[in-house]
Write a protein that holds these residues in place. Structure first.
Motif, PDB file in Angstrom:
ATOM      1  N   ALA A 258       0.032  85.701  56.491  1.00 52.30           N
ATOM      2  CA  ALA A 258      -0.623  84.826  57.467  1.00 52.30           C
ATOM      3  C   ALA A 258       0.410  84.002  58.227  1.00 52.30           C
ATOM      4  CB  ALA A 258      -1.624  83.915  56.763  1.00 52.30           C
ATOM      5  N   LEU A 259       1.404  83.483  57.515  1.00 54.71           N
ATOM      6  CA  LEU A 259       2.428  82.660  58.167  1.00 54.71           C
ATOM      7  C   LEU A 259       3.215  83.466  59.199  1.00 54.71           C
ATOM      8  CD1 LEU A 259       4.092  80.083  58.430  1.00 54.71           C
ATOM      9  CD2 LEU A 259       5.482  80.875  56.505  1.00 54.71           C
ATOM     10  N   LEU A 260       3.640  84.676  58.839  1.00 56.65           N
ATOM     11  CA  LEU A 260       4.440  85.486  59.753  1.00 56.65           C
ATOM     12  C   LEU A 260       3.647  85.851  61.007  1.00 56.65           C
ATOM     13  CD1 LEU A 260       6.236  87.843  57.201  1.00 56.65           C
ATOM     14  CD2 LEU A 260       7.227  85.943  58.471  1.00 56.65           C
ATOM     15  N   MET A 261       2.373  86.210  60.842  1.00 56.63           N
ATOM     16  CA  MET A 261       1.564  86.559  62.005  1.00 56.63           C
ATOM     17  C   MET A 261       1.293  85.337  62.879  1.00 56.63           C
ATOM     18  SD  MET A 261      -1.113  89.457  60.622  1.00 56.63           S
ATOM     19  CE  MET A 261      -1.562  88.615  59.118  1.00 56.63           C
ATOM     20  N   MET A 262       1.118  84.174  62.256  1.00 58.55           N
ATOM     21  CA  MET A 262       0.936  82.957  63.031  1.00 58.55           C
ATOM     22  C   MET A 262       2.188  82.622  63.831  1.00 58.55           C
ATOM     23  SD  MET A 262      -1.125  80.667  60.207  1.00 58.55           S
ATOM     24  CE  MET A 262      -0.712  79.127  61.020  1.00 58.55           C
ATOM     25  N   VAL A 263       3.361  82.762  63.214  1.00 63.87           N
ATOM     26  CA  VAL A 263       4.612  82.472  63.912  1.00 63.87           C
ATOM     27  C   VAL A 263       4.789  83.402  65.101  1.00 63.87           C
ATOM     28  CG1 VAL A 263       7.126  82.522  63.700  1.00 63.87           C
ATOM     29  CG2 VAL A 263       5.755  81.472  61.904  1.00 63.87           C
ATOM     30  N   LEU A 264       4.555  84.684  64.890  1.00 63.99           N
ATOM     31  CA  LEU A 264       4.690  85.647  65.987  1.00 63.99           C
ATOM     32  C   LEU A 264       3.722  85.305  67.122  1.00 63.99           C
ATOM     33  CD1 LEU A 264       5.836  88.245  67.191  1.00 63.99           C
ATOM     34  CD2 LEU A 264       4.088  89.518  65.925  1.00 63.99           C
ATOM     35  N   ALA A 307      -4.590  87.174  60.309  1.00 62.62           N
ATOM     36  CA  ALA A 307      -3.976  86.017  59.651  1.00 62.62           C
ATOM     37  C   ALA A 307      -5.040  85.149  58.989  1.00 62.62           C
ATOM     38  CB  ALA A 307      -3.172  85.202  60.667  1.00 62.62           C
ATOM     39  N   ALA A 308      -6.165  84.959  59.683  1.00 61.64           N
ATOM     40  CA  ALA A 308      -7.249  84.158  59.094  1.00 61.64           C
ATOM     41  C   ALA A 308      -7.836  84.857  57.873  1.00 61.64           C
ATOM     42  CB  ALA A 308      -8.344  83.924  60.145  1.00 61.64           C
ATOM     43  N   TRP A 309      -7.939  86.162  57.923  1.00 59.53           N
ATOM     44  CA  TRP A 309      -8.465  86.931  56.787  1.00 59.53           C
ATOM     45  C   TRP A 309      -7.538  86.801  55.585  1.00 59.53           C
ATOM     46  CZ3 TRP A 309     -10.450  92.668  57.454  1.00 59.53           C
ATOM     47  CH2 TRP A 309     -11.167  93.025  56.320  1.00 59.53           C
ATOM     48  N   ALA A 310      -6.240  86.978  55.818  1.00 65.21           N
ATOM     49  CA  ALA A 310      -5.276  86.856  54.718  1.00 65.21           C
ATOM     50  C   ALA A 310      -5.302  85.455  54.125  1.00 65.21           C
ATOM     51  CB  ALA A 310      -3.872  87.204  55.223  1.00 65.21           C
ATOM     52  N   LEU A 311      -5.380  84.448  54.991  1.00 65.27           N
ATOM     53  CA  LEU A 311      -5.435  83.069  54.502  1.00 65.27           C
ATOM     54  C   LEU A 311      -6.724  82.813  53.741  1.00 65.27           C
ATOM     55  CD1 LEU A 311      -4.086  80.288  54.463  1.00 65.27           C
ATOM     56  CD2 LEU A 311      -5.214  79.807  56.654  1.00 65.27           C
ATOM     57  N   GLY A 312      -7.825  83.389  54.222  1.00 61.40           N
ATOM     58  CA  GLY A 312      -9.102  83.215  53.530  1.00 61.40           C
ATOM     59  C   GLY A 312      -9.084  83.801  52.135  1.00 61.40           C
ATOM     60  N   TYR A 318      -7.363  80.773  45.079  1.00 59.77           N
ATOM     61  CA  TYR A 318      -6.734  79.582  44.505  1.00 59.77           C
ATOM     62  C   TYR A 318      -7.323  78.275  45.002  1.00 59.77           C
ATOM     63  CZ  TYR A 318      -3.307  83.188  43.442  1.00 59.77           C
ATOM     64  OH  TYR A 318      -2.701  84.337  43.012  1.00 59.77           O
ATOM     65  N   GLY A 319      -8.329  78.326  45.854  1.00 63.35           N
ATOM     66  CA  GLY A 319      -8.964  77.107  46.322  1.00 63.35           C
ATOM     67  C   GLY A 319      -8.205  76.467  47.469  1.00 63.35           C
ATOM     68  N   LEU A 320      -8.756  75.365  47.955  1.00 62.07           N
ATOM     69  CA  LEU A 320      -8.141  74.648  49.063  1.00 62.07           C
ATOM     70  C   LEU A 320      -7.019  73.752  48.555  1.00 62.07           C
ATOM     71  CD1 LEU A 320     -11.270  73.540  51.129  1.00 62.07           C
ATOM     72  CD2 LEU A 320      -9.665  75.368  51.676  1.00 62.07           C
ATOM     73  N   THR A 321      -5.901  73.826  49.226  1.00 60.34           N
ATOM     74  CA  THR A 321      -4.808  72.881  49.023  1.00 60.34           C
ATOM     75  C   THR A 321      -4.426  72.333  50.391  1.00 60.34           C
ATOM     76  OG1 THR A 321      -3.081  74.580  49.259  1.00 60.34           O
ATOM     77  CG2 THR A 321      -3.944  74.168  47.035  1.00 60.34           C
ATOM     78  N   VAL A 322      -3.620  71.294  50.399  1.00 59.71           N
ATOM     79  CA  VAL A 322      -3.219  70.700  51.674  1.00 59.71           C
ATOM     80  C   VAL A 322      -2.476  71.724  52.524  1.00 59.71           C
ATOM     81  CG1 VAL A 322      -1.822  68.906  52.762  1.00 59.71           C
ATOM     82  CG2 VAL A 322      -3.157  68.371  50.730  1.00 59.71           C
ATOM     83  N   LEU A 325      -4.920  74.136  53.989  1.00 63.73           N
ATOM     84  CA  LEU A 325      -5.738  73.500  55.015  1.00 63.73           C
ATOM     85  C   LEU A 325      -4.939  73.286  56.296  1.00 63.73           C
ATOM     86  CD1 LEU A 325      -7.840  70.919  52.982  1.00 63.73           C
ATOM     87  CD2 LEU A 325      -8.700  72.829  54.336  1.00 63.73           C
ATOM     88  N   ILE A 326      -3.674  72.915  56.155  1.00 69.02           N
ATOM     89  CA  ILE A 326      -2.820  72.795  57.347  1.00 69.02           C
ATOM     90  C   ILE A 326      -2.731  74.137  58.049  1.00 69.02           C
ATOM     91  CG2 ILE A 326      -0.457  72.364  58.141  1.00 69.02           C
ATOM     92  CD1 ILE A 326      -0.182  70.337  55.889  1.00 69.02           C
ATOM     93  N   ALA A 327      -2.503  75.194  57.261  1.00 66.76           N
ATOM     94  CA  ALA A 327      -2.451  76.538  57.852  1.00 66.76           C
ATOM     95  C   ALA A 327      -3.774  76.898  58.518  1.00 66.76           C
ATOM     96  CB  ALA A 327      -2.096  77.558  56.771  1.00 66.76           C
ATOM     97  N   SER A 328      -4.893  76.489  57.919  1.00 69.59           N
ATOM     98  CA  SER A 328      -6.198  76.784  58.512  1.00 69.59           C
ATOM     99  C   SER A 328      -6.375  76.067  59.843  1.00 69.59           C
ATOM    100  CB  SER A 328      -7.311  76.370  57.548  1.00 69.59           C
ATOM    101  OG  SER A 328      -7.218  77.061  56.325  1.00 69.59           O
TER     102      SER A 328
END
Length: 590
Positions: A258-264, A307-312, A318-322, A325-328
């Motif tokens: 998710a991070l790599l696709m967001m950066v691109l 990216a949203a699917w991978a993050l979801g 593992y649940g929501l963490t800060v 949530l920032i990534a979301s």
């Protein structure tokens, strides 16, 4: 580029910026002195952080957005911005109050970067408003100001860095010949704060006056970006084209996808907005290359979706963490841009860039509003994270032994500590004594990485709260508990997961199974013998990969398999007792 966007500062504004920088430097020195000598406002974290936020944020806003010192609109901006920043700082101070964790630095970094970006965007609109007679905004002017502000930040930072490097060389040279006066002077806060502020204000004025230099730097940057945009679009197209052949499993299996696709996606969006124009006299690319770039932009929503699917998936596991949530939040903002562009480009076609520019003006304000909102009590990410983690524990998605109590205690500020306190007083904690014990212990720690103290072997009440019992409420004799702890001393540490299971359907009478994780053997079988407890063998799972200590929890009924004395099942899994030789010989003697 219009000449009216490049007028130099008037004399009053030049001196006003320098005086503002000096005042900021002295105020920051006062706060430093308050923390050093422990007097108000350093004695009240909420006031301290709120004042820091105002003293840093308000001048920074005017460094970028001030056009004319003698303008009533400056008072309007200061009147609105000061209470807003004070409230945001007060909330951050409340979050960090009572915290003894280094996580406070992370709070400050996230807060500073988010609010800093919001102020950067708001300064664009304020500067445009100050420059024009009416409350109107032109995209070309906002784009020009964004380049100027970014260059101003970079150049002033380099100017201050170069200044202090020279002072460092100065101090070291004189120290070599035995004169330490300058090294001592340059290290004094009374020197550092006002002098740095003066140099920063001076550099700010010099930079904002050098219009031609800023234009030249922008032209060079645009030329480089123009060369890289087709490559970034090509990477996007090739990556998405390869996915049907490679499959999506690799994306889901790693937390970096998710991070790599967001950066691109961010890189492509930034390059696209920086250089693409609709000027027929100065085309940015040949027609075929321009169409390819636009095609890459049209594919960006797919990137956002993946990216949203991978993050979801990570959040579901593992649940929501800060961090998640920032990534979301970032993902939602990026998706707003990509989806908007994907609609406008085919809809408007020849006038697509005009529509994108109009959308950008509103999307930029949306970004600033959300970056501010997530630092208010109405949408604080730490509050959501605390609730999510506690809900995962109560719903059984994570065991009390595996739950990260430290995360609530040290990473979520006051929200985490409040959630931890409420959890300790809940019915769930009453039904799971290990929860209350671990909350009590974690509350005594000074930092997240400090080791938890081991439980004393003679503290049976603490051991009972750590070792879970199945069925719930079954009475474990003290003699059995001591025998189990002697055989499995790892249960006295916080890294071990231990359980005692009472097996009723046993021959000749009830047995107790002592189960552990991270130790060998994983299960011991005890049988009452006179006034003591005899280990008659070990037990192992035969058909279930999940650890017995986690599998055999409350509600699981163990029954002996008919025709067998040493095989038991719970309906899904079967367990076999490997009896000791001495026990088998005792059976033959009966």
């Amino acid at each position: 580029m219009e000449e009216r966007t490049r007028m130099p500062l008037d004399t009053a504004t030049r001196y006003g910026l320098v005086v503002m920088a000096l005042a900021q430097g002295w105020l920051l020195y006062f706060l430093h002195l308050a923390m050093d000598q422990r007097f108000w406002p350093a004695t009240d974290v909420t006031w301290l952080v709120a004042l820091y936020t105002v003293i840093v944020g308000v001048p920074a806003f005017f460094y970028l957005g001030l056009e004319k010192l003698k303008d009533a609109r400056n008072l309007i901006a200061a009147g609105l911005l000061t209470p807003l920043l004070f409230g945001l700082g007060w909330h951050l101070g409340w979050l960090t109050s009572g915290s003894r964790s280094s996580g406070t630095v992370e709070f400050g970094f996230f807060f500073g970067s988010s609010i800093g970006m919001a102020l950067f965007i708001l300064a664009l609109y304020f500067r445009s408003w100050s420059f024009n007679e009416r409350l109107t905004f032109r995209y070309s002017q906002l784009l020009e100001y964004s380049w100027q502000q970014a260059q101003t930040i970079a150049m002033v930072g380099l100017f201050i860095l170069a200044f202090w490097l020279l002072l460092l060389i100065w101090a070291m040279l004189f120290k070599v010949i035995g004169i330490e006066f300058f090294a001592d002077l340059f290290g004094e806060p009374l020197f550092i704060y006002p002098v740095t502020a003066l140099v920063g204000g001076w550099g700010l004025v010099l930079n904002r006056e050098r219009i031609r230099l800023m234009v030249t730097i922008r032209v060079v940057c645009e030329a480089l970006i123009r060369a890289l945009l087709p490559l970034a679009a090509l990477i996007t197209v090739l990556f998405l084209a390869a996915l049907p052949f490679t499959g999506l499993d690799a994306i889901w299996d790693t937390g970096r996808a998710a991070l790599l696709m967001m950066v691109l996606t961010v890189v492509v969006l930034f390059f696209f907005n920086a250089v693409l124009t609709d000027d027929p006299d100065h085309p940015d690319y040949p027609a075929w290359l321009r169409r390819f770039v636009l095609f890459g932009i049209l594919l960006l929503p797919i990137n956002s979706l993946l990216a949203a699917w991978a993050l979801g998936l990570r959040i579901d596991q593992y649940g929501l963490t800060v961090d998640r949530l920032i990534a979301s939040v970032l993902q939602l903002l990026i998706a707003a841009f990509t989806l908007t562009y994907a609609v406008i480009i085919p809809w408007c076609r020849r006038r697509a860039l005009c529509g994108i520019r109009t959308a950008n003006q509103w999307l930029a304000l949306l970004v600033a509003a959300i970056l501010i909102l997530i630092h208010t009590p109405f949408a604080d990410l730490r509050h959501w994270s605390a609730q999510s983690q506690v809900n995962r524990l109560i719903s059984g998605r994570v065991t009390p032994e595996a739950f990260d109590y430290r995360y609530l205690r040290f990473e979520l500020g006051q929200y985490g500590r409040d959630a931890l306190e409420a959890l300790g007083q809940s019915d769930f904690a009453k039904n799971h004594p290990v929860v209350g014990l671990r909350i009590e212990t974690v509350s005594t720690l000074d930092n997240r990485w400090q080791d938890l103290p081991d439980i004393k072997a003679d503290d049976l009440s603490a051991i009972r709260r750590v070792v879970e019992v199945t069925p719930e409420g079954a009475l474990v004799p003290d003699s059995l508990l001591r025998r189990f702890i002697d055989d499995a001393p790892g249960c006295l540490t916080w890294k071990q997961h231990c359980r005692l299971v009472r097996v009723e359907d046993a021959v000749p009478g009830p047995q107790w199974w002592g189960l552990t994780v991270q130790s060998y053997p994983p299960g011991r079988v005890y049988e009452a013998r006179d006034d003591d407890w005899l280990q008659i063998g070990t037990v192992s799972g035969r058909t279930c990969a999940k650890a017995m200590v986690l599998r055999l929890k409350d509600g699981v009924q163990l029954k002996r398999v008919p025709g067998s004395r040493f095989v038991y099942g719970d309906g899904e899994c079967f367990y076999r007792i490997d009896a000791d030789d001495a026990y088998l010989r005792s059976l033959s003697a009966r």
